[in-house]
Design an enzyme around this catalytic site. Sequence first.
Site, PDB file in Angstrom:
ATOM      1  N   GLY A  95      27.434  32.538  43.203  1.00 39.86           N
ATOM      2  CA  GLY A  95      27.387  32.372  44.660  1.00 39.86           C
ATOM      3  C   GLY A  95      26.255  31.470  45.147  1.00 39.86           C
ATOM      4  O   GLY A  95      25.975  31.422  46.340  1.00 39.86           O
ATOM      5  N   HIS A 144      30.541  43.615  36.008  1.00 39.34           N
ATOM      6  CA  HIS A 144      30.054  42.477  36.809  1.00 39.34           C
ATOM      7  C   HIS A 144      28.582  42.709  37.164  1.00 39.34           C
ATOM      8  O   HIS A 144      28.169  43.842  37.432  1.00 39.34           O
ATOM      9  CB  HIS A 144      30.892  42.330  38.080  1.00 39.34           C
ATOM     10  CG  HIS A 144      30.640  41.040  38.789  1.00 39.34           C
ATOM     11  ND1 HIS A 144      29.515  40.846  39.567  1.00 39.34           N
ATOM     12  CD2 HIS A 144      31.323  39.875  38.815  1.00 39.34           C
ATOM     13  CE1 HIS A 144      29.544  39.602  40.038  1.00 39.34           C
ATOM     14  NE2 HIS A 144      30.628  38.998  39.603  1.00 39.34           N
ATOM     15  N   ASN A 182      37.939  36.411  41.453  1.00 37.76           N
ATOM     16  CA  ASN A 182      37.262  37.681  41.771  1.00 37.76           C
ATOM     17  C   ASN A 182      37.009  37.681  43.270  1.00 37.76           C
ATOM     18  O   ASN A 182      36.107  36.997  43.745  1.00 37.76           O
ATOM     19  CB  ASN A 182      35.942  37.771  40.979  1.00 37.76           C
ATOM     20  CG  ASN A 182      35.122  38.983  41.372  1.00 37.76           C
ATOM     21  OD1 ASN A 182      35.612  39.886  42.050  1.00 37.76           O
ATOM     22  ND2 ASN A 182      33.868  39.007  40.930  1.00 37.76           N
ATOM     23  N   TRP A 183      37.823  38.450  43.973  1.00 33.49           N
ATOM     24  CA  TRP A 183      37.726  38.445  45.441  1.00 33.49           C
ATOM     25  C   TRP A 183      36.573  39.315  45.961  1.00 33.49           C
ATOM     26  O   TRP A 183      36.301  39.321  47.148  1.00 33.49           O
ATOM     27  CB  TRP A 183      39.062  38.879  46.053  1.00 33.49           C
ATOM     28  CG  TRP A 183      39.984  37.717  46.287  1.00 33.49           C
ATOM     29  CD1 TRP A 183      39.998  36.531  45.611  1.00 33.49           C
ATOM     30  CD2 TRP A 183      41.025  37.623  47.276  1.00 33.49           C
ATOM     31  NE1 TRP A 183      40.973  35.708  46.110  1.00 33.49           N
ATOM     32  CE2 TRP A 183      41.625  36.351  47.135  1.00 33.49           C
ATOM     33  CE3 TRP A 183      41.512  38.485  48.257  1.00 33.49           C
ATOM     34  CZ2 TRP A 183      42.677  35.917  47.945  1.00 33.49           C
ATOM     35  CZ3 TRP A 183      42.561  38.063  49.053  1.00 33.49           C
ATOM     36  CH2 TRP A 183      43.138  36.791  48.901  1.00 33.49           C
ATOM     37  N   LYS A 184      35.954  40.082  45.052  1.00 33.84           N
ATOM     38  CA  LYS A 184      34.849  40.971  45.479  1.00 33.84           C
ATOM     39  C   LYS A 184      35.297  41.787  46.695  1.00 33.84           C
ATOM     40  O   LYS A 184      36.462  42.197  46.751  1.00 33.84           O
ATOM     41  CB  LYS A 184      33.586  40.139  45.739  1.00 33.84           C
ATOM     42  CG  LYS A 184      33.273  39.196  44.574  1.00 33.84           C
ATOM     43  CD  LYS A 184      31.940  38.546  44.633  1.00 33.84           C
ATOM     44  CE  LYS A 184      31.790  37.643  43.414  1.00 33.84           C
ATOM     45  NZ  LYS A 184      30.467  37.047  43.315  1.00 33.84           N
ATOM     46  N   GLY A 187      34.630  33.235  41.878  1.00 33.62           N
ATOM     47  CA  GLY A 187      34.440  34.052  43.073  1.00 33.62           C
ATOM     48  C   GLY A 187      34.857  33.305  44.324  1.00 33.62           C
ATOM     49  O   GLY A 187      36.037  33.230  44.673  1.00 33.62           O
ATOM     50  N   GLY A 188      33.880  32.722  45.001  1.00 32.39           N
ATOM     51  CA  GLY A 188      34.111  32.089  46.304  1.00 32.39           C
ATOM     52  C   GLY A 188      35.276  31.117  46.335  1.00 32.39           C
ATOM     53  O   GLY A 188      36.065  31.109  47.296  1.00 32.39           O
ATOM     54  N   GLU A 216      28.442  35.003  32.847  1.00 35.67           N
ATOM     55  CA  GLU A 216      28.108  34.660  34.223  1.00 35.67           C
ATOM     56  C   GLU A 216      26.593  34.770  34.426  1.00 35.67           C
ATOM     57  O   GLU A 216      26.077  35.879  34.646  1.00 35.67           O
ATOM     58  CB  GLU A 216      28.796  35.623  35.203  1.00 35.67           C
ATOM     59  CG  GLU A 216      30.301  35.585  35.161  1.00 35.67           C
ATOM     60  CD  GLU A 216      30.905  36.096  36.463  1.00 35.67           C
ATOM     61  OE1 GLU A 216      31.655  35.352  37.086  1.00 35.67           O
ATOM     62  OE2 GLU A 216      30.598  37.225  36.867  1.00 35.67           O
ATOM     63  N   SER A 249      29.691  29.883  40.343  1.00 36.53           N
ATOM     64  CA  SER A 249      29.808  28.642  41.122  1.00 36.53           C
ATOM     65  C   SER A 249      30.796  27.644  40.529  1.00 36.53           C
ATOM     66  O   SER A 249      30.593  26.434  40.635  1.00 36.53           O
ATOM     67  CB  SER A 249      28.431  27.996  41.328  1.00 36.53           C
ATOM     68  OG  SER A 249      27.614  28.850  42.112  1.00 36.53           O
ATOM     69  N   GLU A 270      26.954  42.249  39.763  1.00 37.48           N
ATOM     70  CA  GLU A 270      26.700  42.887  41.066  1.00 37.48           C
ATOM     71  C   GLU A 270      26.788  44.403  40.935  1.00 37.48           C
ATOM     72  O   GLU A 270      26.088  45.131  41.643  1.00 37.48           O
ATOM     73  CB  GLU A 270      27.692  42.342  42.114  1.00 37.48           C
ATOM     74  CG  GLU A 270      27.325  40.913  42.514  1.00 37.48           C
ATOM     75  CD  GLU A 270      28.470  40.074  43.049  1.00 37.48           C
ATOM     76  OE1 GLU A 270      29.544  40.616  43.358  1.00 37.48           O
ATOM     77  OE2 GLU A 270      28.276  38.834  43.152  1.00 37.48           O
TER      78      GLU A 270
END
Length: 249
Positions: free
Chosen positions: A170, A93, A10-12, A230-231, A164, A209, A95
Site C-alpha cells: 500500500g 497476511h 486481496n480486497w481487504k 491489493g489496491g 509481501e 504495490s 496486517e
Amino acid sequence: MLLRKLVAGNWKMHGLSSDIDEIQAIAAAASDYPEVDVALCIPAILIERAVRAVPGLAIGGQDVHHSDKGAHTGCTSARMLVDAGATLTIVGHSERRDAQRESDAAVKAKAEAALGAGLNVILCIGESIEVRDSGTAIETVMTQLGGSLPQSLCEEGELALAYEPIWAIGTGKTPTSDEIEEMHAAIRGKLLDRFGSDGGQVRILYGGSVKPSNAAEIFSIPEVNGALVGGASLKAADFMPVIAAAAGS
Ligand code: PGA
C-alpha cells in the site's frame, strides 16, 4: 519449471453488495486470459453473493480460524468458507500478523485447517523495513516461512506462498528486481528442502504495490509465479492490465 501464473486480488475490508458489478467486470476480464489463474479474496460476508454472480471466477476469503467450529466469536472456519462457495483463502497476511498478533504457529494451523477442508491457500510472509535495512531480510523470512509452512502438502487444497515485504504494501514502493529474485530463490530452496520435488510445484507470488505500470517487470523475474494484489485489484480497469501482464510473461 514453468508454473501457471496465479494473480489473486486481496480486497481487504473493501466491498459491498453494490460492488458485485465490479466483480463481474473482473470475471469478464479474467475470462479473456484463460492461461492465467485469477482469484479474488473478498470479505467473507460477500463471498456467497459473488460466487452466485460469477460462478467461473475463483472466490476466496482472507483469513480462516484453525478450528472446524466452536466458541470463537466473530471467526470463520474453513468449512464455512467452503460452504459459501469459496475455493481458496489467504492466511498470515502481515496486517493480521500485526493487528491480530498472529504467530507463525497460528498461521501454520490456519493453513493446515484450510488445506484439510479443501481450500487452496495463499500463505503470506514478508519482512518489515527495519529488518530489510538491517540486512537480515532473507534469514528473517526463512524463519517465518519455516514456522508457518504446513506439515505436508498432501492435503485436499493446494498451497501457494506470497512474499509481501510489509514496507511495500500500500505504499507504492517495491523492492528491486534483484531483491525479489533473491528472496524468491531462497523461498524456493526452502520449499524444496521441506517437501522435496513437490516443493517445486508450489507457486510463489510477489505482493506489495503491484500495479499496471510494474506488473510486467515483476512477472519477468525468475521464480515469480504470480502476484497478490491489493489496491490495484479493486477496479477491473486496474486489475485487467495486471492479469494481461501475467498472460504475456
Ligand atoms: P497492495 O497490497 O497491492 O495494495 O500493496 C497487497 C497486499 O496487501 O496483499
